[in-house]
Scaffold this motif. Structure first.
Motif, mmCIF file in Angstrom:
data_model
loop_
_atom_site.group_PDB
_atom_site.id
_atom_site.type_symbol
_atom_site.label_atom_id
_atom_site.label_comp_id
_atom_site.label_asym_id
_atom_site.label_seq_id
_atom_site.Cartn_x
_atom_site.Cartn_y
_atom_site.Cartn_z
ATOM 1 N N LEU A 4 0.827 -1.192 0.000
ATOM 2 C CA LEU A 4 0.000 0.000 0.000
ATOM 3 C C LEU A 4 0.866 1.248 0.000
ATOM 4 N N VAL A 5 0.554 2.193 -0.893
ATOM 5 C CA VAL A 5 1.302 3.449 -0.964
ATOM 6 C C VAL A 5 0.304 4.605 -0.952
ATOM 7 N N GLU A 6 0.348 5.382 0.122
ATOM 8 C CA GLU A 6 -0.542 6.530 0.273
ATOM 9 C C GLU A 6 0.134 7.802 -0.245
ATOM 10 N N SER A 7 -0.664 8.712 -0.766
ATOM 11 C CA SER A 7 -0.150 9.992 -1.252
ATOM 12 C C SER A 7 -1.257 11.040 -1.205
ATOM 13 N N GLY A 8 -0.856 12.292 -1.412
ATOM 14 C CA GLY A 8 -1.831 13.370 -1.502
ATOM 15 C C GLY A 8 -1.917 14.269 -0.295
ATOM 16 N N GLY A 9 -1.192 13.947 0.752
ATOM 17 C CA GLY A 9 -1.229 14.784 1.943
ATOM 18 C C GLY A 9 -0.529 16.109 1.719
ATOM 19 N N GLY A 10 -0.643 16.989 2.697
ATOM 20 C CA GLY A 10 0.007 18.289 2.608
ATOM 21 C C GLY A 10 -0.509 19.223 3.671
ATOM 22 N N LEU A 11 -0.131 20.489 3.528
ATOM 23 C CA LEU A 11 -0.545 21.540 4.462
ATOM 24 C C LEU A 11 -1.706 22.301 3.840
ATOM 25 N N VAL A 12 -2.765 22.464 4.605
ATOM 26 C CA VAL A 12 -3.951 23.154 4.106
ATOM 27 C C VAL A 12 -4.541 23.978 5.246
ATOM 28 N N ALA A 14 -7.621 25.567 7.502
ATOM 29 C CA ALA A 14 -8.930 25.104 7.946
ATOM 30 C C ALA A 14 -10.001 25.525 6.947
ATOM 31 N N GLY A 15 -10.912 24.607 6.656
ATOM 32 C CA GLY A 15 -11.945 24.847 5.666
ATOM 33 C C GLY A 15 -11.577 24.389 4.270
ATOM 34 N N GLY A 16 -10.319 24.049 4.077
ATOM 35 C CA GLY A 16 -9.851 23.613 2.775
ATOM 36 C C GLY A 16 -10.122 22.146 2.504
ATOM 37 N N SER A 17 -9.609 21.687 1.358
ATOM 38 C CA SER A 17 -9.846 20.315 0.913
ATOM 39 C C SER A 17 -8.547 19.655 0.466
ATOM 40 N N LEU A 18 -8.526 18.350 0.573
ATOM 41 C CA LEU A 18 -7.444 17.519 0.050
ATOM 42 C C LEU A 18 -8.048 16.216 -0.445
ATOM 43 N N ARG A 19 -7.378 15.598 -1.404
ATOM 44 C CA ARG A 19 -7.773 14.278 -1.873
ATOM 45 C C ARG A 19 -6.593 13.339 -1.714
ATOM 46 N N LEU A 20 -6.774 12.331 -0.889
ATOM 47 C CA LEU A 20 -5.747 11.325 -0.676
ATOM 48 C C LEU A 20 -5.977 10.146 -1.621
ATOM 49 N N SER A 21 -4.860 9.515 -1.993
ATOM 50 C CA SER A 21 -4.915 8.317 -2.821
ATOM 51 C C SER A 21 -4.148 7.200 -2.137
ATOM 52 N N CYS A 22 -4.588 5.986 -2.387
ATOM 53 C CA CYS A 22 -3.903 4.799 -1.875
ATOM 54 C C CYS A 22 -3.807 3.813 -3.031
ATOM 55 N N ALA A 23 -2.585 3.602 -3.505
ATOM 56 C CA ALA A 23 -2.350 2.657 -4.587
ATOM 57 C C ALA A 23 -1.952 1.315 -3.988
ATOM 58 N N ALA A 24 -2.623 0.281 -4.427
ATOM 59 C CA ALA A 24 -2.377 -1.054 -3.894
ATOM 60 C C ALA A 24 -1.853 -1.970 -4.988
ATOM 61 N N SER A 25 -0.828 -2.706 -4.673
ATOM 62 C CA SER A 25 -0.338 -3.722 -5.599
ATOM 63 C C SER A 25 -1.105 -5.007 -5.361
ATOM 64 N N GLY A 26 -1.004 -5.922 -6.307
ATOM 65 C CA GLY A 26 -1.657 -7.198 -6.084
ATOM 66 C C GLY A 26 -2.932 -7.343 -6.903
ATOM 67 N N ARG A 27 -3.101 -8.522 -7.430
ATOM 68 C CA ARG A 27 -4.216 -8.765 -8.330
ATOM 69 C C ARG A 27 -5.547 -8.906 -7.615
ATOM 70 N N THR A 28 -5.527 -9.064 -6.295
ATOM 71 C CA THR A 28 -6.759 -9.318 -5.569
ATOM 72 C C THR A 28 -7.328 -8.073 -4.901
ATOM 73 N N TRP A 112 1.178 -1.968 7.454
ATOM 74 C CA TRP A 112 0.896 -0.581 7.127
ATOM 75 C C TRP A 112 1.935 -0.011 6.175
ATOM 76 N N GLY A 113 1.479 0.890 5.299
ATOM 77 C CA GLY A 113 2.400 1.648 4.463
ATOM 78 C C GLY A 113 3.003 2.789 5.249
ATOM 79 N N GLN A 114 3.616 3.732 4.537
ATOM 80 C CA GLN A 114 4.286 4.849 5.210
ATOM 81 C C GLN A 114 3.320 5.946 5.599
ATOM 82 N N GLY A 115 2.128 5.910 5.039
ATOM 83 C CA GLY A 115 1.141 6.940 5.327
ATOM 84 C C GLY A 115 1.448 8.243 4.617
ATOM 85 N N THR A 116 0.504 9.178 4.713
ATOM 86 C CA THR A 116 0.683 10.507 4.139
ATOM 87 C C THR A 116 0.215 11.527 5.167
ATOM 88 N N LEU A 117 1.034 12.549 5.398
ATOM 89 C CA LEU A 117 0.781 13.514 6.463
ATOM 90 C C LEU A 117 -0.157 14.611 5.983
#
Length: 122
Positions: A4-12, A14-28, A112-117
């Motif tokens: 599992l690899v998470e991405s999309g975090g950052g500094l925002v 209050a009231g703002g928006s973010l979209r996180l992604s989690c890419a997963a390997s594996g056929r299942t 767990w993956g490394q997460g995204t802050l």
């Protein structure tokens, strides 16, 4: 094994928006319910949201209900977390994981993956 690899975090502001992604390997990937979790500094990791393998069922923690939306694209082996109306208390490292079922949503299946802050300033 699923990785599992998470991405999309950052500094925002209050009231703002973010979209996180989690890419997963594996056929299942499409066989699993997927969850998002978060860990704030000095606190335990907590459940945020879960989505069934088909995407037809979702469930949210009360603290994010109405503000966050979980979705998935099985063709891309990716799960997303759209976060709107962010609050300083949403500040945490966000992780994804496969879970047993929507009902047993805290029963995680893989390391767990490394997460995204995500940092929300007031």
């Amino acid at each position: 094994q699923v990785q599992l690899v998470e991405s999309g975090g950052g500094l925002v502001q209050a009231g703002g928006s973010l979209r996180l992604s989690c890419a997963a390997s594996g056929r299942t990937f499409s066989s699993y319910a997927m969850g998002w979790f978060r860990q704030a500094p000095g606190k335990e990791r907590e459940f945020v949201a879960v989505i069934s393998w088909s995407g037809g069922t979702t469930y949210y923690a009360d603290s994010v209900k109405g503000r966050f939306t979980i979705s998935r694209d099985n063709a891309k082996n990716t799960v997303y977390l759209q976060m709107n109306s962010l609050k300083p208390e949403d500040t945490a490292v966000y992780y994804c994981n496969a879970v047993a079922t929507v009902t047993f949503r805290t029963n995680t299946l893989y390391p767990w993956g490394q997460g995204t802050l995500v940092t929300v300033s007031s």
